[in-house]
Design a protein around this motif. Structure first.
Motif, short mmCIF file in Angstrom:
data_model
loop_
_atom_site.label_atom_id
_atom_site.label_comp_id
_atom_site.label_asym_id
_atom_site.label_seq_id
_atom_site.Cartn_x
_atom_site.Cartn_y
_atom_site.Cartn_z
N ILE A 119 54.55 6.95 -47.62
CA ILE A 119 55.77 7.19 -46.85
C ILE A 119 55.90 6.17 -45.72
N ILE A 120 54.81 5.93 -45.01
CA ILE A 120 54.83 4.96 -43.90
C ILE A 120 55.17 3.57 -44.41
N ALA A 121 54.59 3.18 -45.54
CA ALA A 121 54.84 1.84 -46.08
C ALA A 121 56.29 1.69 -46.54
N ILE A 122 56.85 2.74 -47.13
CA ILE A 122 58.25 2.69 -47.57
C ILE A 122 59.18 2.55 -46.37
N VAL A 123 58.90 3.30 -45.32
CA VAL A 123 59.70 3.17 -44.09
C VAL A 123 59.60 1.76 -43.52
N ALA A 124 58.37 1.21 -43.51
CA ALA A 124 58.15 -0.13 -42.95
C ALA A 124 58.88 -1.21 -43.74
N THR A 125 58.90 -1.08 -45.05
CA THR A 125 59.51 -2.12 -45.88
C THR A 125 61.01 -1.93 -46.08
N LYS A 126 61.44 -0.69 -46.29
CA LYS A 126 62.84 -0.44 -46.62
C LYS A 126 63.73 -0.24 -45.39
N ILE A 127 63.19 0.33 -44.33
CA ILE A 127 63.99 0.61 -43.13
C ILE A 127 63.73 -0.42 -42.04
N VAL A 128 62.46 -0.62 -41.68
CA VAL A 128 62.12 -1.60 -40.66
C VAL A 128 62.35 -3.02 -41.19
N GLY A 129 62.14 -3.22 -42.48
CA GLY A 129 62.41 -4.52 -43.08
C GLY A 129 61.26 -5.49 -43.06
N MET A 130 60.05 -5.01 -43.10
CA MET A 130 58.88 -5.89 -43.13
C MET A 130 58.75 -6.50 -44.53
N LYS A 131 58.74 -7.83 -44.59
CA LYS A 131 58.73 -8.54 -45.88
C LYS A 131 57.29 -8.87 -46.29
N ILE A 132 56.52 -7.85 -46.58
CA ILE A 132 55.15 -8.04 -47.03
C ILE A 132 55.02 -7.42 -48.41
#
Length: 271
Positions: A119-132
């Motif tokens: 859940i944390i990773a999905i928020v970081a990539t999809k909402i925060v927009g971290m391109k990792i």
């Protein structure tokens, strides 16, 4: 180090990340479960070794995800993941207690960690927009490693993975806070200490082994409160492991350095 550098490092690394994942999960869970059958003398040290496996795995996952930047996010993802680890460990053990099936505790804790990490990773990539690209996988891995390291050392202190024993000997005593900080440092410090253009996976893992065994040594001292000689075995095995692994790390650092020179101690007066 760039993303390309990370990939090159993984290709040239002597240890497969898949093998480390297997060691962390299987070794961590197996040691935690075995500790319940090996008595008060050997059981705690086996649980501690399970935590060591998890820490080395977590340190490698930190290395892989943090290599996509400058390393500035290492402490952040470390503390975040260990927070997940504490929550997951206690949630899983509590769920097992509610179901009156204590044997499910360690596995339930790991599953909770995987879910929260995802859940944390999905928020970081999809909402925060971290391109990792490997954010999802590595966040799940670090959260899982955090949970097993916390749980392994907690079992080493309490002598059991039953929630009642953990509450009495780890949570009520405040040791849970010590484990949170200690495991965070053990997992995130190795890459932080070794990062740079000459960072090497094997050297970083040797540093991770040293931080893991040092944490096990401190866990042995905390186990004094539960009585018996189990604490001494945990302390001695952790100390021996730390001496061997830290020596290996120092030798690897000296071998990889362009040159080394003893600069002496700091001056007694300000110059």
């Amino acid at each position: 180090m760039s993303a390309g550098g990370s990939a090159d490092g993984a290709a040239a690394g002597a240890v497969s990340s898949t093998m480390l994942l297997a060691v962390g999960i299987v070794g961590g869970l197996l040691c935690i479960y075995l500790s319940g059958f090996l008595g008060d003398l050997i059981g705690p040290v086996i649980a501690g070794l399970g935590a060591v496996c998890a820490i080395i795995w977590g340190a490698d996952a930190i290395r892989r995800v943090a290599s996509y930047g400058l390393g500035t996010g290492v402490p952040s993802i470390g503390y975040m993941s260990l927070s997940v680890g504490v929550i997951s460990a206690l949630a899983g053990l509590s769920l097992a207690g509610i179901l009156k099936m204590a044997i499910l505790g360690p596995v339930a804790s790991f599953v909770v960690a995987v879910i929260i990490g995802a859940i944390i990773a999905i928020v970081a990539t999809k909402i925060v927009g971290m391109k990792i690209p490997i954010m999802l996988q590595c966040t799940i891995e670090i959260a899982g490693a955090a949970t097993l390291s916390i749980l392994g050392f907690a079992v080493a202190i309490a002598g059991s993975y039953d929630m009642t024993a953990i509450l009495k000997n780890v949570v009520a005593t405040g040791f849970i806070a010590v484990l949170f900080i200690m495991c965070t440092m053990a997992i995130q410090h190795p890459f932080n200490a070794c990062l740079g253009p000459n960072e090497d996976q094997v050297r970083t893992l040797k540093c991770a082994a040293s931080t893991a065994f040092l944490s096990m040594t401190l866990t042995g001292l905390m186990s004094l409160t539960t009585g018996g000689l189990g604490w001494f075995v945990v302390f001695i095995v952790g100390l021996i492991g730390w001496v061997i692994s830290f020596r290996a790390f120092v030798l690897a650092s000296c071998n990889d350095a362009a040159s080394t020179k003893w600069a002496g101690l700091w001056p007694k007066v300000e110059q």
